[in-house]
Write an enzyme that holds these catalytic residues in place. Structure first.
Site, PDB file in Angstrom:
ATOM      1  N   ASP A 173      18.398  49.790  36.469  1.00 29.18           N
ATOM      2  CA  ASP A 173      18.460  49.583  35.016  1.00 29.18           C
ATOM      3  C   ASP A 173      18.315  48.095  34.672  1.00 29.18           C
ATOM      4  O   ASP A 173      18.674  47.228  35.471  1.00 29.18           O
ATOM      5  CB  ASP A 173      19.811  50.119  34.516  1.00 29.18           C
ATOM      6  CG  ASP A 173      19.826  50.307  33.007  1.00 29.18           C
ATOM      7  OD1 ASP A 173      18.752  50.260  32.375  1.00 29.18           O
ATOM      8  OD2 ASP A 173      20.923  50.496  32.454  1.00 29.18           O
ATOM      9  N   HIS A 226       9.292  46.408  33.906  1.00 26.79           N
ATOM     10  CA  HIS A 226       9.127  47.491  34.883  1.00 26.79           C
ATOM     11  C   HIS A 226       8.276  47.021  36.070  1.00 26.79           C
ATOM     12  O   HIS A 226       8.531  47.364  37.214  1.00 26.79           O
ATOM     13  CB  HIS A 226       8.479  48.712  34.228  1.00 26.79           C
ATOM     14  CG  HIS A 226       9.339  49.346  33.165  1.00 26.79           C
ATOM     15  ND1 HIS A 226      10.684  49.617  33.355  1.00 26.79           N
ATOM     16  CD2 HIS A 226       9.066  49.754  31.899  1.00 26.79           C
ATOM     17  CE1 HIS A 226      11.182  50.175  32.254  1.00 26.79           C
ATOM     18  NE2 HIS A 226      10.224  50.262  31.356  1.00 26.79           N
ATOM     19  N   GLU A 266      14.626  62.482  30.423  1.00 23.76           N
ATOM     20  CA  GLU A 266      14.928  61.947  29.081  1.00 23.76           C
ATOM     21  C   GLU A 266      14.000  60.774  28.727  1.00 23.76           C
ATOM     22  O   GLU A 266      13.892  60.404  27.564  1.00 23.76           O
ATOM     23  CB  GLU A 266      16.395  61.478  28.998  1.00 23.76           C
ATOM     24  CG  GLU A 266      17.401  62.628  28.961  1.00 23.76           C
ATOM     25  CD  GLU A 266      17.489  63.429  30.261  1.00 23.76           C
ATOM     26  OE1 GLU A 266      17.451  62.815  31.341  1.00 23.76           O
ATOM     27  OE2 GLU A 266      17.550  64.670  30.202  1.00 23.76           O
ATOM     28  N   TRP A 273      10.967  60.734  28.520  1.00 21.64           N
ATOM     29  CA  TRP A 273       9.848  61.164  27.674  1.00 21.64           C
ATOM     30  C   TRP A 273      10.064  60.743  26.226  1.00 21.64           C
ATOM     31  O   TRP A 273       9.139  60.747  25.427  1.00 21.64           O
ATOM     32  CB  TRP A 273       9.669  62.691  27.743  1.00 21.64           C
ATOM     33  CG  TRP A 273       9.189  63.190  29.070  1.00 21.64           C
ATOM     34  CD1 TRP A 273       9.943  63.814  30.017  1.00 21.64           C
ATOM     35  CD2 TRP A 273       7.856  63.112  29.597  1.00 21.64           C
ATOM     36  NE1 TRP A 273       9.166  64.134  31.110  1.00 21.64           N
ATOM     37  CE2 TRP A 273       7.879  63.719  30.875  1.00 21.64           C
ATOM     38  CE3 TRP A 273       6.651  62.592  29.125  1.00 21.64           C
ATOM     39  CZ2 TRP A 273       6.753  63.811  31.674  1.00 21.64           C
ATOM     40  CZ3 TRP A 273       5.524  62.696  29.922  1.00 21.64           C
ATOM     41  CH2 TRP A 273       5.583  63.293  31.179  1.00 21.64           C
ATOM     42  N   LEU A 276      12.857  55.468  57.395  1.00 19.51           N
ATOM     43  CA  LEU A 276      13.585  55.545  56.122  1.00 19.51           C
ATOM     44  C   LEU A 276      12.916  56.610  55.277  1.00 19.51           C
ATOM     45  O   LEU A 276      11.687  56.710  55.262  1.00 19.51           O
ATOM     46  CB  LEU A 276      13.482  54.196  55.385  1.00 19.51           C
ATOM     47  CG  LEU A 276      13.968  54.188  53.919  1.00 19.51           C
ATOM     48  CD1 LEU A 276      15.498  54.156  53.865  1.00 19.51           C
ATOM     49  CD2 LEU A 276      13.414  52.992  53.150  1.00 19.51           C
ATOM     50  N   LEU A 281      26.273  57.563  34.914  1.00 21.55           N
ATOM     51  CA  LEU A 281      25.254  58.075  35.840  1.00 21.55           C
ATOM     52  C   LEU A 281      23.970  58.491  35.130  1.00 21.55           C
ATOM     53  O   LEU A 281      22.934  58.674  35.779  1.00 21.55           O
ATOM     54  CB  LEU A 281      25.807  59.255  36.648  1.00 21.55           C
ATOM     55  CG  LEU A 281      26.826  58.865  37.723  1.00 21.55           C
ATOM     56  CD1 LEU A 281      27.397  60.099  38.396  1.00 21.55           C
ATOM     57  CD2 LEU A 281      26.187  57.948  38.766  1.00 21.55           C
TER      58      LEU A 281
HETATM   59  C1  FPP Z   1      15.562  51.411  33.274  1.00 22.82           C
HETATM   60  O1  FPP Z   1      15.443  50.168  32.644  1.00 22.82           O
HETATM   61  C2  FPP Z   1      14.452  51.606  34.179  1.00 22.82           C
HETATM   62  C3  FPP Z   1      13.564  52.626  34.087  1.00 22.82           C
HETATM   63  C4  FPP Z   1      13.643  53.674  33.052  1.00 22.82           C
HETATM   64  C5  FPP Z   1      12.436  52.738  35.003  1.00 22.82           C
HETATM   65  C6  FPP Z   1      12.638  52.157  36.371  1.00 22.82           C
HETATM   66  C7  FPP Z   1      11.305  51.982  36.958  1.00 22.82           C
HETATM   67  C8  FPP Z   1      10.919  50.978  37.761  1.00 22.82           C
HETATM   68  C9  FPP Z   1      11.828  49.961  38.341  1.00 22.82           C
HETATM   69  C10 FPP Z   1       9.525  50.849  38.152  1.00 22.82           C
HETATM   70  C11 FPP Z   1       8.890  52.120  38.537  1.00 22.82           C
HETATM   71  C12 FPP Z   1       8.920  52.345  39.986  1.00 22.82           C
HETATM   72  C13 FPP Z   1       8.138  53.283  40.518  1.00 22.82           C
HETATM   73  C14 FPP Z   1       8.082  53.484  41.965  1.00 22.82           C
HETATM   74  C15 FPP Z   1       7.325  54.113  39.635  1.00 22.82           C
HETATM   75  P1  FPP Z   1      15.374  50.127  31.069  1.00 22.82           P
HETATM   76  O2  FPP Z   1      13.956  50.151  30.668  1.00 22.82           O
HETATM   77  O3  FPP Z   1      16.190  51.225  30.468  1.00 22.82           O
HETATM   78  O4  FPP Z   1      16.036  48.726  30.794  1.00 22.82           O
HETATM   79  P2  FPP Z   1      16.937  48.318  29.550  1.00 22.82           P
HETATM   80  O5  FPP Z   1      18.170  49.178  29.615  1.00 22.82           O
HETATM   81  O6  FPP Z   1      17.228  46.877  29.795  1.00 22.82           O
HETATM   82  O7  FPP Z   1      16.118  48.550  28.326  1.00 22.82           O
END
Ligand code: FPP
Length: 248
Positions: A28, A45, A75, A77, A139, A203
């Protein structure tokens, strides 16, 4: 592998100082990381994928058996379409560009989540990556994509109900083991340690069934800033925990 057996919990008890064999991560904070740099969320990201590459290597070095990551939830989406497209593009890029290196390093790739909603291009990439790496054993990297813990439990319930209706299973035969067999994670150990970055302490529908006895470690560090030392700190915190699985 740390799997929780309800009838024999002592067998799998993790002693003080023992390493986790299955680590799961809620990555996150990408959005906040990007915002702090006046950049679009997808920039965060992208940086998150870099952090992930490093942590995969750490997990290999630490002899972790399974690393499960939450990449896209059922979610997610609800996010703006351009962010969804960006996350899909990142998954494709990651699977395409990193497959050779991951395979060379003995990483087995598994994608966990609903296939509905994913296009054929992404489905065949996933199938190819899983097939190519299926015999690797250094792994296992489980990428939860289009995944939701409640959706997984619902899908398992529907599959079991269908079998009850057809007479294949009796209601009395439904126990934890039967239920487990119908989950996406059937046959795999539960996470010993779940790490969540960026300060929130929840979670968010991640591994709802499998997290029953997981140790939770929360850190303020935003995912793109999560480094080897942060991973080590989480593992050290885990090693201090006394796990009892409901026993004494
Ligand atoms: C949450 O941060 C993160 C996600 C919803 C996506 C996590 C994805 C990656 C790290 C990259 C993708 C990896 C692969 C292998 C496809 P947030 O966007 O909710 O952050 P915020 O809470 O600060 O807004």
């Amino acid at each position: 592998m740390g799997r929780i057996e309800p009838d024999d919990s002592k067998k799998n008890e993790t002693c003080e100082g023992e390493m986790p064999s299955h680590v799961a991560i809620i990555m996150d904070g990408n959005g906040r990381w990007a915002k702090a740099r006046h950049m679009p969320r997808i920039f965060g990201h992208n940086a998150g994928v870099e952090a992930l590459r490093n942590i995969v290597h750490c997990a290999i070095n630490y002899n972790i058996e399974i690393l499960t990551i939450y990449a896209f939830s059922t979610e997610n989406w609800r996010r703006p379409q351009d962010e969804i497209d960006g996350l899909f593009a990142l998954l494709k890029q990651f699977v395409r560009n990193d497959l050779t290196t991951l395979h060379k390093n003995g990483v087995r790739i598994r994608i966990q989540g609903r296939r509905e909603g994913l296009n054929n291009e992404i489905l065949s990439l996933i199938d190819e990556a899983e097939e190519k790496t299926k015999n690797n054993n250094k792994l296992t990297l489980v990428i939860c994509f289009n995944y939701g813990g409640q959706a997984e439990i619902l899908d398992a319930t529907k599959a079991i109900a269908t079998k009850v209706l057809s007479g294949e299973i009796k209601v009395d035969e439904i126990d934890i083991e039967t239920f487990e067999k119908h989950l996406n994670s059937a046959g795999w150990s539960h996470p010993d340690l779940i790490i969540r970055t960026a300060g929130e302490q929840r979670l968010s529908n991640f591994l709802m069934w499998q997290s029953a006895y997981s140790e939770l470690v929360f850190t303020q560090v935003l995912w793109p800033d999560f480094e080897t030392k942060d991973f080590e700190m989480a593992i050290n915190e885990f090693k201090k925990r006394k796990r009892r699985f409901g026993g004494i």
